[in-house]
Write a protein that holds these residues in place. Structure first.
Motif, short mmCIF file in Angstrom:
data_model
loop_
_atom_site.label_atom_id
_atom_site.label_comp_id
_atom_site.label_asym_id
_atom_site.label_seq_id
_atom_site.Cartn_x
_atom_site.Cartn_y
_atom_site.Cartn_z
N GLY A 107 0.78 -1.18 0.00
CA GLY A 107 0.01 -0.06 0.16
C GLY A 107 0.67 1.10 -0.05
O GLY A 107 0.37 2.42 0.02
N LYS A 110 4.64 0.81 -3.71
CA LYS A 110 5.91 0.15 -4.31
C LYS A 110 5.57 -0.24 -5.83
O LYS A 110 6.46 0.14 -6.47
N THR A 111 4.58 -0.84 -6.21
CA THR A 111 4.40 -1.31 -7.58
C THR A 111 4.26 0.05 -8.45
O THR A 111 5.02 0.12 -9.62
N THR A 112 3.56 1.15 -7.91
CA THR A 112 3.60 2.44 -8.79
C THR A 112 4.76 3.12 -8.94
O THR A 112 5.48 3.24 -10.02
N GLU A 279 0.04 9.99 -8.89
CA GLU A 279 -0.24 8.82 -9.18
C GLU A 279 0.15 8.47 -10.67
O GLU A 279 -0.16 7.29 -10.88
P1 GDP Z 1 1.86 -1.25 -3.07
O1 GDP Z 1 0.76 -2.14 -2.29
O2 GDP Z 1 3.31 -0.58 -2.23
O3 GDP Z 1 2.69 -1.79 -4.53
O4 GDP Z 1 1.41 0.13 -3.67
P2 GDP Z 1 0.70 0.64 -4.99
O5 GDP Z 1 1.71 0.96 -5.83
O6 GDP Z 1 -0.35 -0.52 -5.46
O7 GDP Z 1 0.00 2.18 -4.54
C1 GDP Z 1 -0.85 2.40 -3.50
C2 GDP Z 1 -2.01 3.52 -3.92
O8 GDP Z 1 -1.12 4.74 -3.55
C3 GDP Z 1 -2.19 3.46 -5.31
O9 GDP Z 1 -3.55 3.94 -5.18
C4 GDP Z 1 -1.26 4.63 -5.93
O10 GDP Z 1 -1.89 5.10 -6.90
C5 GDP Z 1 -1.16 5.58 -4.86
N1 GDP Z 1 0.38 6.18 -4.95
C6 GDP Z 1 1.43 5.46 -5.12
N2 GDP Z 1 2.29 6.53 -5.16
C7 GDP Z 1 1.60 7.66 -4.95
C8 GDP Z 1 2.18 9.04 -5.01
O11 GDP Z 1 3.26 9.49 -5.01
N3 GDP Z 1 1.27 9.99 -4.79
C9 GDP Z 1 -0.20 9.77 -4.60
N4 GDP Z 1 -1.17 10.72 -4.46
N5 GDP Z 1 -0.60 8.50 -4.82
C10 GDP Z 1 0.54 7.57 -4.89
#
Ligand code: GDP
Length: 298
Positions: A107, A110-112, A279
């Motif tokens: 959350g 990481k993926t993003t 995002e």
């Molecule tokens: P993971 O579970 O760590 O892989 O997290 P994700 O990459 O799926 O991101 C979780 C949520 O955070 C998603 O809705 C992304 O769009 C959001 N997110 C990630 N990086 C950023 C950022 O720099 N800014 C904002 N506002 N949202 C982000």
């Protein structure tokens, strides 16, 4: 570095609060410094780092006989920048082939961040591949692959529950065969089971030692700025699991106060390599300590 409107918005509040203190107090005295200290602590900058900042500020005020509140602002910026400036270590390695392990809790972004970083490296002319080694969380591999397809980066993945080291092994073979410059590897974000995660990461590192010893390495921790001071314990814990070469702080565009950037850099002597400011795929900025500190007072 040009600062985005989003970042300006985020820093606006701290900047304004510091500006208010300087304006209202009008002169540089203990009462003003006490108020500044309070504002800094409530900006998510931890107690130890705040004390360090205030000690240095008081010393400079005494030494340079500072009487002008504007000058206080300037010195404060310099002090904050110097705490975050880790020189060359703030830049991503430019040795290739490069393998980047991305770690952090679910959350956090990481993926993003993997997608954003892959895209950024591609724009710089590098060839990039993803290894979907978070086989623990349902849909993690699929999400990464979707990002990869969208931006034209190949993802090596296995089915859910597969051995992460096996995914990495395949990804390394493929990256070697295709002469890929940068392999970015996702990992499971389960800090609650620290021993398992530690074993998993150790095993993955051994795969690289054995299969691709000539590759340069980075291990980056993804920290969510909206988690505030939890970022400090996460940095400590993950650094014990796998020695970090740097951190990426995400969600700096949101309601986060962002002071954790200063604290993490200072307390762990940890370079911040990038910050996430949104995002979309372009919302990743290379970290620049001076610009970051300057933006506090814009
Ligand atoms: P993971 O579970 O760590 O892989 O997290 P994700 O990459 O799926 O991101 C979780 C949520 O955070 C998603 O809705 C992304 O769009 C959001 N997110 C990630 N990086 C950023 C950022 O720099 N800014 C904002 N506002 N949202 C982000």
């Amino acid at each position: 570095m040009a600062l985005t409107a989003k970042k300006k918005g985020f820093f606006g509040r701290l900047s304004q609060r510091i500006g208010d203190v300087l304006l209202m107090r009008g002169k540089v005295d203990e009462a003003m410094l006490d108020e500044l200290e309070e504002v800094i602590i409530t900006s998510d900058i931890g107690m130890d780092t705040t004390m360090k900042i205030m000690d240095r500020l008081r010393e400079r005020i005494r030494y340079d006989r500072i009487e002008d509140p504007e000058k206080v602002k300037e010195v404060l910026t310099e002090i904050i920048a110097s705490l975050m400036d880790k020189g060359e270590r703030c830049a991503l390695s430019e040795e290739y082939p490069l393998i980047i392990m991305m770690i952090g809790i679910n959350g956090g972004g990481k993926t993003t961040t993997i997608a954003k970083l892959g895209h950024r490296l591609r724009e710089q002319g590098k060839t990039v591949m993803f290894a979907a080694a978070d086989t623990f969380r349902a849909a993690a591999s699929e999400q990464l692959e979707i990002w990869g397809n969208r931006i034209g980066i190949n993802t090596v993945r296995h089915q859910e529950g597969a051995d992460p080291s096996a995914v990495l092994f395949d990804a390394v073979q493929s990256a070697k065969a295709k002469h890929i410059d940068v392999l970015i590897c996702d990992t499971a974000g389960r800090l609650q089971n620290k021993k398992n995660l530690m074993n998993e990461l150790e095993k993955m590192n051994k795969v690289i030692d054995r299969e691709y010893p000539e590759a340069a390495r980075e291990t980056l921790l993804i920290l969510d700025a909206t988690n505030g001071k939890n970022a400090i314990s996460q940095t400590k814990e993950f650094n014990e699991v796998a020695p970090l070469t740097g951190v990426v702080i995400t969600k700096m565009d949101g309601t986060a106060k962002g002071g954790i950037a200063v604290t993490v850099a200072d307390q762990f002597d940890m370079p911040i390599k990038f910050i996430g400011v949104g995002e979309t795929i372009d919302d990743l900025e290379a970290f620049d300590a001076k610009a970051f500190a300057d933006s506090i007072f814009e």
